[in-house]
Enzyme design. Structure first.
Site, PDB file in Angstrom:
ATOM      1  N   TYR A  56       0.822  -1.212   0.000  1.00 30.64           N
ATOM      2  CA  TYR A  56       0.000   0.000   0.000  1.00 30.64           C
ATOM      3  C   TYR A  56       0.859   1.267   0.000  1.00 30.64           C
ATOM      4  O   TYR A  56       0.354   2.354  -0.295  1.00 30.64           O
ATOM      5  CB  TYR A  56      -0.920   0.048   1.225  1.00 30.64           C
ATOM      6  CG  TYR A  56      -1.879  -1.101   1.373  1.00 30.64           C
ATOM      7  CD1 TYR A  56      -2.067  -2.053   0.369  1.00 30.64           C
ATOM      8  CD2 TYR A  56      -2.614  -1.253   2.549  1.00 30.64           C
ATOM      9  CE1 TYR A  56      -2.939  -3.108   0.532  1.00 30.64           C
ATOM     10  CE2 TYR A  56      -3.502  -2.299   2.719  1.00 30.64           C
ATOM     11  CZ  TYR A  56      -3.653  -3.233   1.719  1.00 30.64           C
ATOM     12  OH  TYR A  56      -4.535  -4.279   1.886  1.00 30.64           O
ATOM     13  N   LEU A 205     -17.257  -4.063   1.501  1.00 33.39           N
ATOM     14  CA  LEU A 205     -18.233  -3.199   0.830  1.00 33.39           C
ATOM     15  C   LEU A 205     -18.264  -3.430  -0.674  1.00 33.39           C
ATOM     16  O   LEU A 205     -18.937  -2.711  -1.416  1.00 33.39           O
ATOM     17  CB  LEU A 205     -17.938  -1.726   1.135  1.00 33.39           C
ATOM     18  CG  LEU A 205     -17.849  -1.364   2.628  1.00 33.39           C
ATOM     19  CD1 LEU A 205     -17.622   0.136   2.793  1.00 33.39           C
ATOM     20  CD2 LEU A 205     -19.089  -1.804   3.367  1.00 33.39           C
ATOM     21  N   SER A 246     -12.643   3.937   3.354  1.00 31.90           N
ATOM     22  CA  SER A 246     -13.212   5.093   2.668  1.00 31.90           C
ATOM     23  C   SER A 246     -12.322   6.283   2.953  1.00 31.90           C
ATOM     24  O   SER A 246     -11.619   6.327   3.977  1.00 31.90           O
ATOM     25  CB  SER A 246     -14.641   5.373   3.147  1.00 31.90           C
ATOM     26  OG  SER A 246     -15.158   6.528   2.511  1.00 31.90           O
ATOM     27  N   ARG A 251     -18.713   8.737   5.477  1.00 30.88           N
ATOM     28  CA  ARG A 251     -18.804   7.293   5.276  1.00 30.88           C
ATOM     29  C   ARG A 251     -17.944   6.542   6.283  1.00 30.88           C
ATOM     30  O   ARG A 251     -18.318   5.456   6.744  1.00 30.88           O
ATOM     31  CB  ARG A 251     -18.407   6.930   3.845  1.00 30.88           C
ATOM     32  CG  ARG A 251     -19.431   7.382   2.807  1.00 30.88           C
ATOM     33  CD  ARG A 251     -18.952   7.131   1.408  1.00 30.88           C
ATOM     34  NE  ARG A 251     -19.919   7.589   0.416  1.00 30.88           N
ATOM     35  CZ  ARG A 251     -19.676   7.669  -0.883  1.00 30.88           C
ATOM     36  NH1 ARG A 251     -18.474   7.307  -1.363  1.00 30.88           N
ATOM     37  NH2 ARG A 251     -20.611   8.105  -1.708  1.00 30.88           N
ATOM     38  N   ASN A 255     -19.739   3.757   8.550  1.00 30.67           N
ATOM     39  CA  ASN A 255     -19.325   2.356   8.415  1.00 30.67           C
ATOM     40  C   ASN A 255     -19.020   1.703   9.753  1.00 30.67           C
ATOM     41  O   ASN A 255     -18.942   0.468   9.846  1.00 30.67           O
ATOM     42  CB  ASN A 255     -18.102   2.250   7.495  1.00 30.67           C
ATOM     43  CG  ASN A 255     -18.436   2.536   6.048  1.00 30.67           C
ATOM     44  OD1 ASN A 255     -19.598   2.526   5.660  1.00 30.67           O
ATOM     45  ND2 ASN A 255     -17.411   2.807   5.247  1.00 30.67           N
TER      46      ASN A 255
END
Length: 293
Positions: A56, A205, A246, A251, A255
């Site tokens: 990442y 999701l 997100s 959100r 979540n």
């Protein structure tokens, strides 16, 4: 599962420690996170498990948040993952130490006792049988010297776990998989459960591709929540550890607001039906790696 709360922690049965390590029941994924603002937002909203990886390229941002957020380190649960093979065990161990340094917010070379991660995973099984063994041996070395509390795997299938069990001093504590109603992987989930391996669910999701699904929309309306919240709650009630992500502050907040209400048995079954015919990765939105050699 009706007694779940925002502070619920799952015990890791395969932890070699006494008492067993516990893990927050919901985490925050930072794949493709835009800088560290979303990480700070997640921590402000109560998330305490942060899931990053070498691939990442934002372990340093996570480390910055760890030392700057004002929370005690003991309240956080930091997960990272090793990417591809880095050479032999010693070279791989050096690579792992560098990740610990970044995730701890340290500036210099990591030395034992100077920060740690809570869980270090092998990101995928693509390094082959010998490479996977080298990665695991390096992780066991890192755990022994205090760089990580626990070790586990990601994207591992039954073959890979059985292989690992022939040489591991302890079984993996988790297997992180793509898990959602359209990629439920029931056979692999059952195998992991039989070996007391907890499941972390990434992409719970479904990358927002199914938010208009009539079943999800209908159930969301019944609870006055969003389809995304239904998906996170479904994952929780399956006994998994969802890792929603997100960059949108609202959100991120929503979540995690998946407590104080529950899906009924009938709703769980209706959502489960969405994955009929997709039990072996047909509905995956990420590379499906559990069958690689």
């Amino acid at each position: 599962m009706s007694n779940l709360t925002a502070t619920t922690q799952w015990e890791l049965p395969n932890s070699p420690h006494t008492p067993k390590t516990t893990i927050p029941c919901v985490g925050f994924g930072v794949y493709n996170a835009a800088g560290h603002s979303s990480i700070f937002t997640a921590l402000e909203q109560g998330y305490r498990q942060i899931d990053t990886a070498q691939l990442y390229e934002n372990e340093a941002e996570v480390g910055h948040a760890v030392i700057s957020c004002g929370l005690p380190r003991s309240e956080l649960f930091i997960v990272t993952k090793i990417g591809g093979l880095k050479g032999g065990v010693e070279e791989t161990l050096d690579c792992l130490r560098e990740s610990v340094r970044k995730c701890s917010g340290s500036k210099g070379k990591w030395e034992g006792g100077e920060g740690y991660v809570d869980l270090f995973l092998i990101h995928n099984p693509l390094s082959g049988a010998e490479g996977r063994k080298i990665q695991w041996q390096a992780l066991e070395r890192l755990r022994a010297e205090g760089g990580t509390r626990e070790i586990g795997v990601s994207n591992y299938g039954v073959k890979h776990i059985n292989e690992l069990l022939t040489y591991a001093s302890h079984p993996p504590v988790v297997n992180q998989l793509e898990l959602h109603p359209f990629c439920p992987q029931p056979a692999l989930a059952s195998f992991c459960a039989s070996h007391h391996i907890l499941l972390q669910a990434y992409s719970p999701l479904i990358r927002a591709r199914k938010m208009d699904n009539p079943t999800l929309v209908s159930i969301a309306k019944a609870h006055n929540v969003t389809p995304a919240q239904v998906l996170v709650r479904w994952s929780l009630q399956k006994g998994w550890i969802p890792l929603p992500k997100s960059d949108d502050p609202e959100r991120i907040r929503l979540n995690r607001e998946v407590f104080g209400w529950a899906l009924t048995k009938e709703e769980m079954q209706e959502i489960q039906k969405l994955g009929v015919g997709m039990e072996d990765g047909q509905g995956a939105v990420c590379p499906y790696l559990v069958h690689v050699p």
